[in-house]
Design an enzyme around this catalytic site. Structure first.
Site, PDB file in Angstrom:
ATOM      1  N   GLU A 188       0.822  -1.213   0.000  1.00 34.55           N
ATOM      2  CA  GLU A 188       0.000   0.000   0.000  1.00 34.55           C
ATOM      3  C   GLU A 188       0.855   1.262   0.000  1.00 34.55           C
ATOM      4  OE1 GLU A 188      -2.950   0.228  -0.786  1.00 34.55           O
ATOM      5  OE2 GLU A 188      -3.636  -1.831  -0.565  1.00 34.55           O
TER       6      GLU A 188
ATOM      7  N   CYS B  10     -19.840 -12.134  -0.494  1.00 33.68           N
ATOM      8  CA  CYS B  10     -18.512 -11.664  -0.907  1.00 33.68           C
ATOM      9  C   CYS B  10     -17.714 -11.239   0.337  1.00 33.68           C
ATOM     10  CB  CYS B  10     -18.668 -10.483  -1.867  1.00 33.68           C
ATOM     11  SG  CYS B  10     -17.132  -9.895  -2.587  1.00 33.68           S
TER      12      CYS B  10
END
Length: 278
Positions: A37, A177
């Site tokens: 990140e 999900c």
DNA sequence: ATCCAGAGAA
DNA sequence: TTCTCTGGAT
């Protein structure tokens, strides 16, 4: 079908057929996800990919980076740009190693307290490393929402996206999900749109254009840092010769660049010689 | 020419 | 809120 449901099934449908694969999506090691990140902040995936793989050869874990000299860290970072991110990543490694028993935080407040971690990165780490739900907004995700829900609007603020982002995530999670897959899917959907449509990000209120590089201060910064890689340390006048930035206007930019880099803690003066801080 | 899995300081 | 930080792939 309600608009949000339609959006979610479009995003997940594309993810099933054209979802991308990256090394940082294969691991669940929070530290490795944190490093990815940092590298991905304003930097394309294709450019991060080789650097990410090499990084862990040189710095296998948090401790290795915490112990590394800034010169070595910057050398490994070379080519990624925004070198202050490298400094902040090492400082974060030191805090995680010294104060947090080597563990990447799993809550937003503690993540935000680390240098180089802002709202996006904190929530991305929570989502990707810990599968914790939160609203993640970045350029690809904004593209997805703006294209789908604001086809005509000229400027769309994050505030307008927030309720849609909440509803869509809720719907995706209700359908089974995972948080992690939902955000991978959203990013991939945004990337897909940009390949086939005019970049919807341009209609985001958060969109800004890149200023020109030629003749800029950051050009002088880059030249200065490259010169110090080969020199180790050198007076500014010597760097000016070495970089070809010796005309008065160029030399002035070089001085400003050195000043800024010293203020940021990346460089320091040894007598009159510039060098990386240790 | 465009723009990127943003953050931090002014 | 606005400005600055990078350089390489497309």
């Amino acid at each position: 079908m309600p608009p949000v449901d339609e959006f979610v099934s479009a995003v997940l449908g594309l993810y099933r057929s054209e979802g991308r694969s990256f090394p940082w999506r294969e691991t669940r090691d929070p530290w490795r996800i944190l490093v990815s990140e940092f590298m991905l902040q304003q930097t394309q995936t294709v450019r991060v990919l080789p650097k990410y793989l090499d990084w862990f050869v040189q710095f296998p874990d948090v401790q290795a980076l915490a112990d590394a000299s800034l010169a070595d860290v910057y050398a490994a970072w070379k080519g990624l740009g925004y070198n202050s991110r490298a400094l902040r990543l090492r400082d974060s490694a030191r805090i995680i190693s010294n104060d947090l028993a080597g563990t990447v935080p799993d809550n937003e407040t503690a993540l935000l307290a680390l240098p180089g971690i802002g709202p996006y990165t904190a929530r991305a780490v929570l989502a990707f490393a810990y599968n914790k739900p939160g609203i993640v907004l970045e350029t690809n995700i904004r593209s997805a929402y703006i294209f789908h829900f604001f086809p005509q609007a000229a400027k769309v603020s994050d505030r307008e996206l927030l309720p849609l982002a909440q509803a869509a995530m809720h719907q995706a999670l209700a359908g089974g999900c995972t948080v992690r897959d939902w955000y991978y899917a959203l990013m991939d959907y945004g990337v897909f749109l940009k390949k086939h449509e005019t970049n919807p990000t341009r209609r985001s209120a958060a969109y800004t254009r890149q200023s020109r590089f030629e003749g800029s201060l950051r050009q002088a910064r880059g030249a200065l840092l490259r010169a110090l890689e080969s020199q180790r340390s050198a007076p500014l006048s010597e760097i000016a010769q070495h970089t070809g930035l010796s005309e008065p206007a160029d030399y002035h930019r070089l001085q400003k660049a050195a000043e800024a880099l010293v203020a940021e803690g990346l460089l320091c003066y040894d007598q009159d010689r510039l060098r990386f801080v240790d």
